[in-house]
Write a protein that holds these residues in place. Sequence first.
Motif, PDB file in Angstrom:
ATOM      1  N   ASP A   1      -3.888  67.434  66.674  1.00  0.00           N
ATOM      2  CA  ASP A   1      -4.859  67.161  65.799  1.00  0.00           C
ATOM      3  C   ASP A   1      -6.082  67.636  66.167  1.00  0.00           C
ATOM      4  N   TYR A   2      -7.074  68.204  65.533  1.00  0.00           N
ATOM      5  CA  TYR A   2      -8.180  68.714  66.081  1.00  0.00           C
ATOM      6  C   TYR A   2      -9.098  68.897  65.008  1.00  0.00           C
ATOM      7  N   ASP A   3     -10.393  68.521  65.081  1.00  0.00           N
ATOM      8  CA  ASP A   3     -11.321  68.492  64.062  1.00  0.00           C
ATOM      9  C   ASP A   3     -12.360  69.419  64.401  1.00  0.00           C
ATOM     10  N   GLY A   4     -12.076  70.191  65.014  1.00  0.00           N
ATOM     11  CA  GLY A   4     -13.024  71.466  65.253  1.00  0.00           C
ATOM     12  C   GLY A   4     -14.502  71.169  65.762  1.00  0.00           C
ATOM     13  N   SER A   5     -14.811  70.057  66.287  1.00  0.00           N
ATOM     14  CA  SER A   5     -16.137  69.590  66.663  1.00  0.00           C
ATOM     15  C   SER A   5     -16.568  69.923  67.984  1.00  0.00           C
ATOM     16  N   THR A   6     -15.598  70.320  69.075  1.00  0.00           N
ATOM     17  CA  THR A   6     -15.936  70.418  70.181  1.00  0.00           C
ATOM     18  C   THR A   6     -15.380  71.921  70.533  1.00  0.00           C
ATOM     19  N   LEU A   7     -15.933  72.442  71.569  1.00  0.00           N
ATOM     20  CA  LEU A   7     -15.541  73.917  72.008  1.00  0.00           C
ATOM     21  C   LEU A   7     -14.379  73.879  72.978  1.00  0.00           C
ATOM     22  N   GLY A   8     -13.388  74.700  72.464  1.00  0.00           N
ATOM     23  CA  GLY A   8     -12.276  74.739  73.154  1.00  0.00           C
ATOM     24  C   GLY A   8     -11.678  76.316  73.554  1.00  0.00           C
ATOM     25  N   TYR A   9     -10.819  76.580  74.557  1.00  0.00           N
ATOM     26  CA  TYR A   9      -9.948  77.633  74.804  1.00  0.00           C
ATOM     27  C   TYR A   9      -8.560  77.450  75.021  1.00  0.00           C
ATOM     28  N   VAL A  10      -7.786  78.443  74.820  1.00  0.00           N
ATOM     29  CA  VAL A  10      -6.339  78.398  75.275  1.00  0.00           C
ATOM     30  C   VAL A  10      -6.052  79.436  76.277  1.00  0.00           C
ATOM     31  N   VAL A  11      -5.063  79.054  77.022  1.00  0.00           N
ATOM     32  CA  VAL A  11      -4.703  80.084  78.015  1.00  0.00           C
ATOM     33  C   VAL A  11      -2.921  80.207  78.081  1.00  0.00           C
ATOM     34  N   GLU A  12      -2.731  81.536  78.373  1.00  0.00           N
ATOM     35  CA  GLU A  12      -1.284  81.502  78.689  1.00  0.00           C
ATOM     36  C   GLU A  12      -1.183  82.551  79.819  1.00  0.00           C
ATOM     37  N   ASP A  13       0.005  82.496  80.579  1.00  0.00           N
ATOM     38  CA  ASP A  13       0.515  83.589  81.506  1.00  0.00           C
ATOM     39  C   ASP A  13       0.475  85.024  80.920  1.00  0.00           C
ATOM     40  N   ALA A  14       0.225  86.039  81.221  1.00  0.00           N
ATOM     41  CA  ALA A  14       0.051  87.222  80.868  1.00  0.00           C
ATOM     42  C   ALA A  14       1.472  87.976  80.862  1.00  0.00           C
ATOM     43  N   ALA A  15       2.205  87.744  82.016  1.00  0.00           N
ATOM     44  CA  ALA A  15       3.449  88.219  82.369  1.00  0.00           C
ATOM     45  C   ALA A  15       4.493  87.721  81.416  1.00  0.00           C
ATOM     46  N   ARG A  16       4.556  86.265  81.327  1.00  0.00           N
ATOM     47  CA  ARG A  16       5.628  85.435  80.844  1.00  0.00           C
ATOM     48  C   ARG A  16       4.970  84.473  80.015  1.00  0.00           C
ATOM     49  N   PRO A  17       4.801  84.815  78.773  1.00  0.00           N
ATOM     50  CA  PRO A  17       3.739  83.530  78.175  1.00  0.00           C
ATOM     51  C   PRO A  17       5.039  82.481  77.754  1.00  0.00           C
ATOM     52  N   GLY A  18       4.691  81.320  78.226  1.00  0.00           N
ATOM     53  CA  GLY A  18       5.606  80.036  78.113  1.00  0.00           C
ATOM     54  C   GLY A  18       4.650  78.723  77.564  1.00  0.00           C
ATOM     55  N   THR A  19       4.476  77.806  78.290  1.00  0.00           N
ATOM     56  CA  THR A  19       3.564  76.899  77.901  1.00  0.00           C
ATOM     57  C   THR A  19       2.132  77.319  77.767  1.00  0.00           C
TER      58      THR A  19
END
Length: 103
Positions: free
Chosen positions: A30-48
């Motif tokens: 659940d996200y209302d879009g009011s705060t700045l965020g970013y997403v990260v993943e492992d480049a070699a093996r995307p997992g969590t």
Amino acid sequence: MALTKKGSRRIVVDGVEYRWRVSSRHWCCDYDGSTLGYVVEDAARPGTTLVVETGRPAVAEPNPVPAELVLPREVAAGIRAARSNGWTPDADGAPFKLLLSAA
């Protein structure tokens, strides 16, 4: 869910390559879009996927433009904080959420 290469950036933290991008929405929760965020993943093996909310405003009122930028040094610090709190990027699983306070 893996990040697309288009629009994402490469960063190497402690010898490990990751891909990250500023997120206009956090698709994992659940996200209302009011705060700045970013997403990260492992480049070699995307997992969590790591989902980071900075606690800073996402837009400057009244103009719908980013209020602040996310800098690579902030992403590196977020990755290190998540790793120390149990994020295992190469394992499968639900997105790992990290909340950072606005400092």
